[in-house]
Design a protein around this motif. Structure first.
Motif, PDB file in Angstrom:
ATOM      1  N   UNK A 141     -67.638  86.018   6.754  1.00 28.25           N
ATOM      2  CA  UNK A 141     -66.685  87.085   6.410  1.00 28.25           C
ATOM      3  C   UNK A 141     -65.777  87.390   7.595  1.00 28.25           C
ATOM      4  N   UNK A 142     -66.357  87.439   8.801  1.00 22.98           N
ATOM      5  CA  UNK A 142     -65.543  87.689   9.984  1.00 22.98           C
ATOM      6  C   UNK A 142     -64.529  86.573  10.192  1.00 22.98           C
ATOM      7  N   UNK A 143     -64.969  85.328   9.987  1.00 14.17           N
ATOM      8  CA  UNK A 143     -64.041  84.205  10.119  1.00 14.17           C
ATOM      9  C   UNK A 143     -62.925  84.283   9.086  1.00 14.17           C
ATOM     10  N   UNK A 144     -63.265  84.701   7.873  1.00 10.29           N
ATOM     11  CA  UNK A 144     -62.243  84.843   6.839  1.00 10.29           C
ATOM     12  C   UNK A 144     -61.226  85.912   7.180  1.00 10.29           C
ATOM     13  N   UNK A 145     -61.698  87.059   7.689  1.00  9.35           N
ATOM     14  CA  UNK A 145     -60.764  88.119   8.081  1.00  9.35           C
ATOM     15  C   UNK A 145     -59.859  87.654   9.228  1.00  9.35           C
ATOM     16  N   UNK A 146     -60.455  86.972  10.214  1.00  4.38           N
ATOM     17  CA  UNK A 146     -59.671  86.485  11.341  1.00  4.38           C
ATOM     18  C   UNK A 146     -58.653  85.442  10.891  1.00  4.38           C
ATOM     19  N   UNK A 147     -59.065  84.565   9.969  1.00  3.48           N
ATOM     20  CA  UNK A 147     -58.147  83.538   9.478  1.00  3.48           C
ATOM     21  C   UNK A 147     -56.961  84.156   8.740  1.00  3.48           C
ATOM     22  N   UNK A 148     -57.165  85.346   8.176  1.00  9.45           N
ATOM     23  CA  UNK A 148     -56.069  86.029   7.476  1.00  9.45           C
ATOM     24  C   UNK A 148     -55.140  86.768   8.427  1.00  9.45           C
ATOM     25  N   UNK A 149     -55.425  86.690   9.732  1.00 10.95           N
ATOM     26  CA  UNK A 149     -54.538  87.290  10.719  1.00 10.95           C
ATOM     27  C   UNK A 149     -54.962  88.642  11.232  1.00 10.95           C
ATOM     28  N   UNK A 150     -56.180  89.110  10.884  1.00 15.20           N
ATOM     29  CA  UNK A 150     -56.639  90.404  11.371  1.00 15.20           C
ATOM     30  C   UNK A 150     -57.190  90.262  12.787  1.00 15.20           C
ATOM     31  N   UNK A 151     -57.197  91.335  13.573  1.00 11.72           N
ATOM     32  CA  UNK A 151     -57.690  91.260  14.951  1.00 11.72           C
ATOM     33  C   UNK A 151     -59.144  90.801  15.019  1.00 11.72           C
ATOM     34  N   UNK A 152     -59.449  89.960  16.017  1.00 15.08           N
ATOM     35  CA  UNK A 152     -60.779  89.379  16.122  1.00 15.08           C
ATOM     36  C   UNK A 152     -61.910  90.387  16.250  1.00 15.08           C
ATOM     37  N   UNK A 153     -61.853  91.367  17.182  1.00 16.83           N
ATOM     38  CA  UNK A 153     -62.946  92.341  17.296  1.00 16.83           C
ATOM     39  C   UNK A 153     -63.168  93.133  16.000  1.00 16.83           C
ATOM     40  N   UNK A 154     -62.083  93.537  15.367  1.00 20.75           N
ATOM     41  CA  UNK A 154     -62.229  94.255  14.095  1.00 20.75           C
ATOM     42  C   UNK A 154     -62.801  93.372  13.014  1.00 20.75           C
ATOM     43  N   UNK A 155     -62.407  92.088  12.982  1.00 22.91           N
ATOM     44  CA  UNK A 155     -62.936  91.162  11.986  1.00 22.91           C
ATOM     45  C   UNK A 155     -64.442  90.982  12.171  1.00 22.91           C
ATOM     46  N   UNK A 156     -64.900  90.879  13.423  1.00 24.90           N
ATOM     47  CA  UNK A 156     -66.341  90.746  13.681  1.00 24.90           C
ATOM     48  C   UNK A 156     -67.101  91.983  13.215  1.00 24.90           C
ATOM     49  N   UNK A 157     -66.556  93.160  13.502  1.00 25.74           N
ATOM     50  CA  UNK A 157     -67.230  94.396  13.080  1.00 25.74           C
ATOM     51  C   UNK A 157     -67.252  94.518  11.562  1.00 25.74           C
ATOM     52  N   UNK A 158     -66.130  94.161  10.905  1.00 23.79           N
ATOM     53  CA  UNK A 158     -66.084  94.234   9.446  1.00 23.79           C
ATOM     54  C   UNK A 158     -67.066  93.251   8.823  1.00 23.79           C
ATOM     55  N   UNK A 159     -67.149  92.038   9.353  1.00 19.76           N
ATOM     56  CA  UNK A 159     -68.126  91.072   8.846  1.00 19.76           C
ATOM     57  C   UNK A 159     -69.543  91.558   9.047  1.00 19.76           C
ATOM     58  N   UNK A 160     -69.805  92.165  10.217  1.00 21.89           N
ATOM     59  CA  UNK A 160     -71.142  92.699  10.470  1.00 21.89           C
ATOM     60  C   UNK A 160     -71.478  93.832   9.511  1.00 21.89           C
ATOM     61  N   UNK A 161     -70.471  94.658   9.162  1.00 18.44           N
ATOM     62  CA  UNK A 161     -70.724  95.756   8.225  1.00 18.44           C
ATOM     63  C   UNK A 161     -71.163  95.234   6.870  1.00 18.44           C
ATOM     64  N   UNK A 162     -70.572  94.128   6.417  1.00 13.51           N
ATOM     65  CA  UNK A 162     -70.984  93.526   5.144  1.00 13.51           C
ATOM     66  C   UNK A 162     -72.383  92.923   5.266  1.00 13.51           C
ATOM     67  N   UNK A 163     -72.631  92.177   6.352  1.00  8.53           N
ATOM     68  CA  UNK A 163     -73.927  91.518   6.518  1.00  8.53           C
ATOM     69  C   UNK A 163     -75.082  92.477   6.700  1.00  8.53           C
TER      70      UNK A 163
END
Length: 539
Positions: A141-163
């Motif tokens: 999920x974090x990789x998907x958010x980052x691939x869509x152009x979102x900031x890396x630290x936020x993408x990692x936190x968002x992916x962690x929130x789902x996991x």
């Protein structure tokens, strides 16, 4: 420990297709939503209009979540987090019940217990597998958010929130596997916990407090009772805070420890809640396939009807509030008109039609579950005993299809009736009597197409009918509900039956698509009966 690792590898091999499909599907959906939001709401004023309306609308906060800024990342998290977290929870609950209580019912756990491994070895392997699956989900999920152009630290936190939400439900489902007397009951209870988490998060967000900045809202205390609410508090694209995720991970660890204690004190096949014994003799209805199906499916139908009533009540009760908010915001009203071109109805009708469309998805889900009950009867050996009487497999399937189609109608009627009552209690005009019931029933033809297609899967490929049936519904939901936002090709969107349902009361009812889908469903039922008659029962 070697026994646990062996069982872990066996369980992973059994899930080698289903689990990657869940993980990649959730990650892709999150990435697609991120890309669509970045394209559709590239202008800051449009994002500010959506966030500003949500900040003052309890209805939108209940459905979506907490507004937390006007950046693209904040809007993506607001639009998609709750939905992806629910999917992660469902993935985790189905995984755990499949490898615990369901294996006990089918006798696999007894075979494992005959070798020198610890009593809780299988449960330990399942907890490890669930945790690993959600770790991979978080990274994807974090990789998907980052691939869509979102900031890396936020993408990692968002992916962690789902996991982390998924990991919590791994432990919660393991508790339900110890408490409930059957796999079906455990699956229903665990999935109900996921729904309750979404509902509690929605209540807390709806009664949240807007801050001095209209783009930010502080959630109410009720959301603290929901793991999805805790994950939402990580605020990945505004002020990333991992503390709520650590609290949720600690709660999951405590639940996992408690479930290990419960398993060590529970006999194989036993449960903390005993199964209620039935009557010695069946009633008059139990002497027929249809009566038996009705008795088996009644609790499930009741659960789907309750969910439809809640959704319909929200549509009716909160619709006027949404209409007032949108009506007072010119830029937002123009944006909604652009997203719903050609709509002649008021904003309250747009909101009601959208939620009744989701009620149509619930109706389809109720019908699919009724059909897939046949797979459980077949795999667990009860269908063989049932068909030992002079009755054909086609009649067995036909009776359950009648009940499945009736279930879609019941769920739709309940949703429409609840919406009508909600509008009446809110003091809003709801048009002619029965309009919203008819609006909900307009989605039934699309729902029965899914029911018939699931029956074809059951007859043609029984061993994969469950993932195919639910996967088809998920694909139809994404195409029908998010096709425009994701800018998918028109021909691909048209592949979803929901695409052809009349969005009453925004649109007029068109009988031609409804009749066509009904004919397709009847043809599918006939094909399923023919295929089932030509194959043997399978384990």
């Amino acid at each position: 420990m070697s026994g646990v690792m062996t069982l872990l590898l066996i369980q992973a091999r059994r899930d080698r297709i289903v689990l990657p499909a869940w993980i990649l599907g959730i990650a892709f959906l999150g990435s697609a939503i991120a890309g669509a939001v970045a394209t559709e709401f590239a202008d800051e004023s449009e994002r500010a209009a959506i966030i500003g309306m949500s900040a003052v609308s309890p209805a939108f906060r209940f459905i979506r979540g907490l507004p937390d800024g006007t950046s693209i990342g904040a809007l993506v998290f607001f639009q998609g987090y709750a939905f992806t977290a629910v999917l992660a929870g469902l993935m985790s609950t189905f995984l755990v019940i499949r490898h615990t209580r369901a294996d006990e019912e089918l006798g696999r756990a007894e075979l494992i217990g005959s070798v020198p491994v610890r009593r809780a070895a299988s449960l330990t392997a399942t907890l490890i597998l669930g945790g690993a699956a959600n770790l991979v989900l978080a990274l994807c999920a974090a990789a998907g958010f980052a691939a869509a152009g979102l900031p890396g630290p936020g993408a990692l936190t968002a992916g962690a929130a789902v996991g982390v939400v998924g990991a919590f439900f791994v432990a919660a489902a393991a508790v339900m596997a110890q408490v409930m007397p059957s796999g079906r009951a455990a699956n229903g209870a665990a999935a109900g916990l996921v729904g309750a988490a979404y509902f509690l998060r929605g209540i807390g967000d709806a009664f949240g407090t807007p801050g001095a900045d209209p783009a930010h809202v502080t959630s109410g205390w009720v959301s603290l009772l929901s793991p999805i609410g805790w994950g939402q508090r990580s605020r990945p694209f505004t002020a990333a805070d991992p503390a709520p995720l650590l609290v949720l991970a600690a709660a999951a660890a405590v639940l996992a420890g408690a479930v290990m204690v419960l398993r060590s004190r529970r006999d194989l096949g036993a449960s903390l809640l005993p199964e209620r014994a039935g009557r010695e003799r069946a009633g008059a209805g139990g002497a027929s396939f249809l009566g038996l199906a009705w008795r088996q499916q009644l609790p499930t139908l009741f659960g789907w009807s309750v969910a439809a009533a809640l959704l319909g009540g929200i549509a009716g009760g909160l619709g006027p509030a949404v209409s007032d908010v949108i009506g007072g915001n010119d830029s937002l009203r123009q944006l909604i008109n652009r997203l719903v071109p050609g709509a002649r109805a008021g904003m309250i009708d747009v909101f009601t039609a959208a939620l009744l469309g989701i009620a149509g998805v619930l109706a389809a889900a109720a019908g699919i579950q009724a059909v897939l009950r046949l797979r459980a009867e077949e795999a667990e050996g009860r269908a063989e005993l049932l068909l030992a009487v002079p009755r054909t497999k086609a009649r067995w399937l036909g009776a359950n299809l009648v009940l499945a189609a009736s279930s879609t109608v019941v769920v739709a009627v309940v949703a429409g009736t609840a919406a009508t009552i909600g509008l009446a209690l809110a003091g809003a005009e709801n048009g002619p009597p029965g309009l919203l019931v008819g609006a909900a029933l307009a989605h039934v033809p699309a729902a029965v197409v899914f029911v018939a297609a699931t029956a074809v899967f059951l007859a043609a490929a029984p061993r994969v009918s469950i993932p195919l049936g639910w996967g088809m519904l998920a694909a139809g939901l994404v195409l029908g509900q998010f096709g425009e936002l994701l800018r998918l090709p028109a021909w691909l969107q048209d592949a979803s039956p929901f695409r052809h349902s009349a969005a009453m009361p925004v649109e007029d009812f068109n009988p031609a698509p409804a009749l066509t889908m009904t004919v397709i469903a009847l043809a599918g039922a006939g094909i399923a009966a023919y295929l089932l008659r030509r194959r043997d029962l399978t384990a």
